[in-house]
Design a protein around this motif. Structure first.
Motif, PDB file in Angstrom:
ATOM      1  N   MET A 159       0.838  -1.208   0.000  1.00  0.00           N
ATOM      2  CA  MET A 159       0.000   0.000   0.000  1.00  0.00           C
ATOM      3  C   MET A 159       0.869   1.253   0.000  1.00  0.00           C
ATOM      4  O   MET A 159       1.864   1.302   0.707  1.00  0.00           O
ATOM      5  CB  MET A 159      -0.906   0.001   1.230  1.00  0.00           C
ATOM      6  N   SER A 169      -7.129   2.028  -2.458  1.00  0.00           N
ATOM      7  CA  SER A 169      -7.453   1.539  -3.804  1.00  0.00           C
ATOM      8  C   SER A 169      -8.959   1.506  -4.015  1.00  0.00           C
ATOM      9  O   SER A 169      -9.709   1.190  -3.108  1.00  0.00           O
ATOM     10  CB  SER A 169      -6.940   0.122  -4.008  1.00  0.00           C
ATOM     11  N   VAL A 170      -9.348   1.817  -5.231  1.00  0.00           N
ATOM     12  CA  VAL A 170     -10.760   1.720  -5.598  1.00  0.00           C
ATOM     13  C   VAL A 170     -10.864   0.796  -6.806  1.00  0.00           C
ATOM     14  O   VAL A 170     -10.148   0.987  -7.790  1.00  0.00           O
ATOM     15  CB  VAL A 170     -11.338   3.104  -5.966  1.00  0.00           C
ATOM     16  N   ASP A 171     -11.712  -0.188  -6.711  1.00  0.00           N
ATOM     17  CA  ASP A 171     -11.956  -1.073  -7.843  1.00  0.00           C
ATOM     18  C   ASP A 171     -13.019  -0.410  -8.723  1.00  0.00           C
ATOM     19  O   ASP A 171     -14.157  -0.239  -8.305  1.00  0.00           O
ATOM     20  CB  ASP A 171     -12.448  -2.426  -7.321  1.00  0.00           C
ATOM     21  N   GLY A 175     -16.183  -2.484  -9.497  1.00  0.00           N
ATOM     22  CA  GLY A 175     -17.026  -2.638  -8.313  1.00  0.00           C
ATOM     23  C   GLY A 175     -17.729  -1.347  -7.938  1.00  0.00           C
ATOM     24  O   GLY A 175     -18.910  -1.352  -7.590  1.00  0.00           O
ATOM     25  N   ALA A 176     -16.999  -0.244  -8.020  1.00  0.00           N
ATOM     26  CA  ALA A 176     -17.592   1.048  -7.656  1.00  0.00           C
ATOM     27  C   ALA A 176     -18.714   1.406  -8.621  1.00  0.00           C
ATOM     28  O   ALA A 176     -19.776   1.885  -8.216  1.00  0.00           O
ATOM     29  CB  ALA A 176     -16.523   2.131  -7.643  1.00  0.00           C
ATOM     30  N   ARG A 204     -21.743  -0.794  -7.924  1.00  0.00           N
ATOM     31  CA  ARG A 204     -22.449  -0.377  -6.710  1.00  0.00           C
ATOM     32  C   ARG A 204     -23.251   0.895  -6.982  1.00  0.00           C
ATOM     33  O   ARG A 204     -24.399   1.028  -6.544  1.00  0.00           O
ATOM     34  CB  ARG A 204     -21.446  -0.138  -5.579  1.00  0.00           C
ATOM     35  N   LYS A 237     -31.609   1.720  -9.248  1.00  0.00           N
ATOM     36  CA  LYS A 237     -32.702   0.742  -9.217  1.00  0.00           C
ATOM     37  C   LYS A 237     -33.576   0.874  -7.983  1.00  0.00           C
ATOM     38  O   LYS A 237     -34.516   0.124  -7.823  1.00  0.00           O
ATOM     39  CB  LYS A 237     -32.117  -0.662  -9.305  1.00  0.00           C
ATOM     40  N   GLN A 248     -17.397   7.597   0.111  1.00  0.00           N
ATOM     41  CA  GLN A 248     -16.702   6.582   0.911  1.00  0.00           C
ATOM     42  C   GLN A 248     -15.496   7.183   1.631  1.00  0.00           C
ATOM     43  O   GLN A 248     -15.169   6.777   2.747  1.00  0.00           O
ATOM     44  CB  GLN A 248     -16.309   5.397   0.023  1.00  0.00           C
ATOM     45  N   ARG A 275     -15.574   7.732  10.297  1.00  0.00           N
ATOM     46  CA  ARG A 275     -15.328   6.562  11.140  1.00  0.00           C
ATOM     47  C   ARG A 275     -14.071   6.771  11.995  1.00  0.00           C
ATOM     48  O   ARG A 275     -14.020   6.413  13.152  1.00  0.00           O
ATOM     49  CB  ARG A 275     -15.151   5.330  10.245  1.00  0.00           C
ATOM     50  N   ASP A 277     -33.559  -8.613 -12.659  1.00  0.00           N
ATOM     51  CA  ASP A 277     -32.255  -8.190 -13.191  1.00  0.00           C
ATOM     52  C   ASP A 277     -31.260  -9.331 -13.341  1.00  0.00           C
ATOM     53  O   ASP A 277     -30.254  -9.183 -14.025  1.00  0.00           O
ATOM     54  CB  ASP A 277     -31.624  -7.128 -12.268  1.00  0.00           C
ATOM     55  N   GLU A 304      -4.962  -7.636   2.272  1.00  0.00           N
ATOM     56  CA  GLU A 304      -4.862  -6.277   2.814  1.00  0.00           C
ATOM     57  C   GLU A 304      -4.754  -5.216   1.718  1.00  0.00           C
ATOM     58  O   GLU A 304      -5.079  -4.060   1.933  1.00  0.00           O
ATOM     59  CB  GLU A 304      -3.660  -6.159   3.771  1.00  0.00           C
ATOM     60  N   ASP A 305      -4.303  -5.640   0.517  1.00  0.00           N
ATOM     61  CA  ASP A 305      -4.169  -4.650  -0.556  1.00  0.00           C
ATOM     62  C   ASP A 305      -5.406  -4.598  -1.449  1.00  0.00           C
ATOM     63  O   ASP A 305      -5.354  -4.118  -2.577  1.00  0.00           O
ATOM     64  CB  ASP A 305      -2.911  -4.935  -1.390  1.00  0.00           C
ATOM     65  N   ALA A 306      -6.525  -5.101  -0.941  1.00  0.00           N
ATOM     66  CA  ALA A 306      -7.759  -5.074  -1.731  1.00  0.00           C
ATOM     67  C   ALA A 306      -8.386  -3.682  -1.703  1.00  0.00           C
ATOM     68  O   ALA A 306      -8.073  -2.870  -0.834  1.00  0.00           O
ATOM     69  CB  ALA A 306      -8.745  -6.089  -1.167  1.00  0.00           C
ATOM     70  N   ALA A 307      -9.254  -3.431  -2.667  1.00  0.00           N
ATOM     71  CA  ALA A 307     -10.095  -2.229  -2.627  1.00  0.00           C
ATOM     72  C   ALA A 307     -11.214  -2.546  -1.634  1.00  0.00           C
ATOM     73  O   ALA A 307     -12.188  -3.215  -1.970  1.00  0.00           O
ATOM     74  CB  ALA A 307     -10.654  -1.923  -4.007  1.00  0.00           C
ATOM     75  N   ASP A 359     -13.707  -1.072   0.134  1.00  0.00           N
ATOM     76  CA  ASP A 359     -15.136  -0.754   0.021  1.00  0.00           C
ATOM     77  C   ASP A 359     -15.837  -1.654  -0.992  1.00  0.00           C
ATOM     78  O   ASP A 359     -16.963  -2.099  -0.780  1.00  0.00           O
ATOM     79  CB  ASP A 359     -15.331   0.720  -0.359  1.00  0.00           C
ATOM     80  N   GLN A 360     -15.140  -1.918  -2.102  1.00  0.00           N
ATOM     81  CA  GLN A 360     -15.740  -2.777  -3.118  1.00  0.00           C
ATOM     82  C   GLN A 360     -15.745  -4.229  -2.649  1.00  0.00           C
ATOM     83  O   GLN A 360     -16.657  -4.991  -2.963  1.00  0.00           O
ATOM     84  CB  GLN A 360     -14.990  -2.647  -4.452  1.00  0.00           C
ATOM     85  N   GLU A 393     -18.668  -4.811  -0.510  1.00  0.00           N
ATOM     86  CA  GLU A 393     -19.843  -4.968  -1.372  1.00  0.00           C
ATOM     87  C   GLU A 393     -19.878  -6.375  -1.967  1.00  0.00           C
ATOM     88  O   GLU A 393     -20.941  -6.995  -2.079  1.00  0.00           O
ATOM     89  CB  GLU A 393     -19.772  -3.913  -2.493  1.00  0.00           C
ATOM     90  N   LYS A 433     -16.854  -2.161   8.487  1.00  0.00           N
ATOM     91  CA  LYS A 433     -17.570  -1.684   7.296  1.00  0.00           C
ATOM     92  C   LYS A 433     -18.704  -2.628   6.909  1.00  0.00           C
ATOM     93  O   LYS A 433     -19.752  -2.189   6.430  1.00  0.00           O
ATOM     94  CB  LYS A 433     -16.597  -1.542   6.127  1.00  0.00           C
ATOM     95  N   ALA A 436     -21.636  -1.871   9.104  1.00  0.00           N
ATOM     96  CA  ALA A 436     -22.312  -0.642   8.683  1.00  0.00           C
ATOM     97  C   ALA A 436     -23.148  -0.908   7.437  1.00  0.00           C
ATOM     98  O   ALA A 436     -24.278  -0.433   7.308  1.00  0.00           O
ATOM     99  CB  ALA A 436     -21.292   0.455   8.417  1.00  0.00           C
ATOM    100  N   ARG A 437     -22.594  -1.693   6.538  1.00  0.00           N
ATOM    101  CA  ARG A 437     -23.300  -1.980   5.287  1.00  0.00           C
ATOM    102  C   ARG A 437     -24.534  -2.845   5.548  1.00  0.00           C
ATOM    103  O   ARG A 437     -25.594  -2.631   4.944  1.00  0.00           O
ATOM    104  CB  ARG A 437     -22.337  -2.680   4.328  1.00  0.00           C
ATOM    105  N   GLU A 484      -5.602  -5.938  -5.168  1.00  0.00           N
ATOM    106  CA  GLU A 484      -5.309  -5.069  -6.303  1.00  0.00           C
ATOM    107  C   GLU A 484      -4.021  -5.526  -6.980  1.00  0.00           C
ATOM    108  O   GLU A 484      -3.542  -4.896  -7.917  1.00  0.00           O
ATOM    109  CB  GLU A 484      -5.179  -3.607  -5.846  1.00  0.00           C
ATOM    110  N   ASN A 539     -11.865 -10.124  -7.503  1.00  0.00           N
ATOM    111  CA  ASN A 539     -12.409  -8.778  -7.343  1.00  0.00           C
ATOM    112  C   ASN A 539     -13.862  -8.643  -7.776  1.00  0.00           C
ATOM    113  O   ASN A 539     -14.295  -7.594  -8.272  1.00  0.00           O
ATOM    114  CB  ASN A 539     -11.531  -7.749  -8.072  1.00  0.00           C
ATOM    115  N   LYS A 555     -20.855 -13.791 -10.101  1.00  0.00           N
ATOM    116  CA  LYS A 555     -21.115 -13.347 -11.476  1.00  0.00           C
ATOM    117  C   LYS A 555     -21.304 -14.592 -12.331  1.00  0.00           C
ATOM    118  O   LYS A 555     -20.482 -15.510 -12.276  1.00  0.00           O
ATOM    119  CB  LYS A 555     -19.925 -12.555 -12.011  1.00  0.00           C
TER     120      LYS A 555
END
Lengths: 319, 378
Positions: free
Chosen positions: A1, A20-22, A25-26, A29, A35, A239, A246, B16, B168-171, B173-174, B177, B210, B213-214, B324, B344, B348
């Motif tokens: 990171m 990181s942001v995917d 995925g973002a 979402r 919808k 986010q 938080r 959907d 740990e190196d994942a995105a 928030d996604q 989800e 998180k 919270a979600r 990532e 990721n 699906k």
């Protein structure tokens, strides 16, 4: 990171973890919020809320005192009273809310102050060499001071994208800190101009820098660059706000600007804010729409919810 | 609409996900029907169908599972006797009407409703050439025993306890989800549900926070409401089973969480999405398939540990990896013993992609070119 090491004003170090942001995925979402189905009383409440969150905006080279006065009149009296009031009375509903603020160039602030005197409507001014931000820091600070002195209650600044994109994050950070100081009591909204940043990772990093530097709000766009606000970009910024909240308990506001024209879009944004940040953010103190065309569409939809039919467009003044 | 009424899944998912995938599956296999020779490299002639295939499908994706079964069977030239689950027969019967309208010759597709006995009658019928089953591992084993010592071909798509790994190196928030979608999609009635969440220790607390919270924002309720995220448990029996497993989980340990702000309707078989944090691999909830909205969370320290924990199961249906870093994803995926691995993302589905499991998750593949082989004489 990756860690971005910065120095705070007081000389203490500040480490920002690059999150990181995917993108897939973002986007997925964000698409989810298109919808949600909001109908009837809930829809009417959402339309009212959205209207109360609008920053009615004119930012054109061609702006004149006359044009700004017109817009301010629209901000005070969005709709002919006899058109909606009887319907409100019939259903025992509160009056149509005024917009949150008008947003103008610094030179137009005095005009807006005069036109809105006593209305309680905020006066936002863009500053810092809007929209490009390509001016020396002294000029940007002066720009800000001028607007605040003339009565702006909110300042919408742009970040230094040139510095950001070439990795000079300290410079971006310092500028925001300086402008925040120049703002005094005025609220500071920091525009990231996400359409120029190139990736959601960078949108996230710019959000984190702006928040750490003291932004009261973070804002997507100037409206001068395409794409302007989108749902995914706003989600990424929300986010960042959620994570900051938080960690610190502090609430930073959000303002998507540009490209939000319809009530349907506005409601999608509201759903996203509610489900990402919670009901605390469902107020004009913490969420705004930077828009102009949106106001009339909200009014049109409010009328439709009240009466069950659409009025023809001409009845609402353009501005 | 009918699928939601019958099954209890949210109308948004029927609209959907389920129904579009049904159409895509038929469309995809229709394309193979006149190209079967090319499905098998080096084939000298068009491969022959098997004859009569008996197919038994579960209640979690009633129409989609029918499509998964019927489309490749027909594309390969077989005739079909299909039994939908006894609790969810309606959409299959509607499909039968559509098939009639479409002018398929009589007897090509036969839908027989009923419970276990009907299924046994299909499986044990001497004129059946192949059995395809999707459902519980328990019943799968019974079927496997029944067709042993016959020349019936068999494919089984059974249960799972799929691992969802977040590095740990994942995105983050996604990834959160993805976890939501992995375990609470279709009330967790998904054979490939990501029911074991493995978190790298350095991000575990953040992810759990998180996730909580979600989950507070999930809408559980009337499946016909377009805003419902999690619908109804399919039957009283399933609901009892889920509740029993949660009780077992509580006696074994781990931190139980269910969202306080989620309200359930007073009537109907609704269940709050929930998880157990800090579960051990030895706990029931780490090993037994719940088939409901219940997630088991544990942590790991290294890639090696993530892989060995993920593979520590009698199942092997699916897995998810969040990072990532591409090289880490490839390394992990290559070492996982699971039929489907998502990177990721999670849950699906696409008709062109083969689906199936290892070990007690069954054998044979459905979907894609591989999905033709079980229906051809090769």
């Amino acid at each position: 990171m990756r860690t971005i090491s910065l120095q705070k004003e007081n000389g203490f170090p500040l480490a920002i973890q690059a999150v990181s942001v995917d993108e897939v995925g973002a986007t997925e979402r964000a698409d989810f919020f298109t919808k949600r189905s909001v109908k009837k009383d809930s829809k009417l409440a959402a339309l009212y809320l959205a209207l109360s969150m609008c920053d009615l905006t004119t930012l054109e080279g061609s702006d004149t005192p006359g044009r700004v006065q017109q817009m301010c009149a629209k901000a005070r009296f969005p709709v002919p009273p006899d058109m909606i009031e009887p319907h409100l009375q019939k259903r025992n509903l509160p009056p149509i809310p005024a917009v949150a603020a008008v947003c103008v160039y610094p030179s137009m602030v005095p005009v807006a102050v005069k036109a809105l005197a006593g209305s309680g409507i905020g006066i936002a001014s863009v500053a810092t060499a809007f929209p490009s931000g390509q001016a020396p820091l002294e000029v940007k600070i002066e720009d800000t001071r001028f607007a605040v002195e003339k009565g702006a209650t909110e300042i919408d600044m742009v970040i230094n994208r040139g510095a950001f994109l070439s990795g000079r994050y300290q410079e971006v950070f310092d500028e925001i800190v300086e402008i925040k100081r120049a703002c005094g009591d005025a609220h500071l909204k920091v525009i990231l101009e996400t359409g120029e940043l190139g990736s959601y990772d960078r949108v996230r990093l710019a959000s984190d820098i702006a928040i750490e530097a003291g932004a009261d709000f973070i804002k997507t766009s100037t409206g001068k660059v395409t794409p302007a606000a989108t749902l995914p970009v706003t989600l990424v910024m929300l986010q960042a706000i959620a994570d900051h909240h938080r960690r610190t308990g502090k609430k930073v506001g959000m303002k998507p600007a540009g490209g939000i024209r319809t009530s349907k879009q506005a409601i999608q944004y509201l759903c996203m804010v509610k489900e990402t940040l919670g009901t605390d953010w469902m107020t004009a103190d913490l969420f705004r729409f930077g828009a102009s065309a949106l106001v009339n569409d909200l009014l049109k939809q409010i009328y439709k919810e009240l009466t069950g039919r659409y009025y023809y467009d001409k009845v609402f003044s353009i501005d | 609409m009918l699928e939601t009424l019958d099954n209890g899944k949210p109308i948004r998912e029927s609209r959907d996900i389920d129904i579009p995938l049904v159409a895509a599956h038929f469309f995809y296999y229709a394309g193979w029907a006149d190209k079967l020779q090319y499905a098998i490299p080096g084939a000298k002639s068009v491969p022959k169908p098997l004859g009569v295939v008996g197919q038994i499908i579960p209640w979690n994706f009633p129409l989609l599972m029918a499509a998964w079964k019927i489309a490749p069977a027909l594309a390969c030239g077989n005739t079909v006797v299909l039994k939908p689950a006894e609790t969810t027969s309606l959409t299959c019967l509607l499909l039968a009407e559509i098939i009639q309208e479409a002018g398929l010759p009589e007897g090509v597709v036969n839908i027989v409703t009923g419970a276990g006995e009907t299924g046994a009658a299909i499986v044990n019928h001497p004129d059946i050439n192949k059995v395809a089953f999707t459902g519980s591992t328990e019943v799968g084993k019974i079927i496997a025993r029944s067709v042993a010592n016959t020349d019936k071909k068999l494919t089984l798509e059974l249960g799972g306890k799929s691992a969802h790994i977040i590095y740990e190196d994942a995105a983050i928030d996604q990834a959160v989800e993805g976890v939501i979608n992995g375990i609470f999609f279709n009330q967790g009635h998904v054979c490939c549900a990501g029911s074991r969440l493995l978190l790298e220790e350095s991000v575990a607390d953040t992810v759990v926070e998180k996730l909580k919270a979600r989950m507070e924002k999930l809408r559980v309720g009337n499946p016909l409401d377009k805003n419902t995220d999690v619908g109804a448990i399919n039957s009283a029996a399933e609901h009892v089973k889920i509740k029993k497993l949660i009780e077992t989980g509580k006696t074994e340990g781990g931190e139980f969480f269910e969202p306080a702000s989620v309200n359930l309707p007073t009537k109907g078989y609704f269940h709050k999405p929930c998880f157990f944090n800090r579960v051990s691999s030895a706990f029931t909830l780490s090993r037994v398939e719940v088939f409901g909205p219940v997630l088991a969370i544990s942590t790991f320290r290294t890639t090696q540990e993530a892989i060995s924990k993920a593979n520590d199961t009698q199942y092997g249906l699916a897995a998810g990896i969040w990072s990532e870093k591409g090289s880490k994803i490839h390394k992990t995926a290559a070492a996982l013993k699971a039929g489907v691995i998502w990177a990721n993302t999670y849950n699906k589905f696409d008709p062109t992609s083969p689906f199936g499991g290892f070990n007690e998750s069954g054998y044979g593949r459905e979907g894609g070119r591989h999905g033709l082989f079980p229906y051809l004489d090769i």
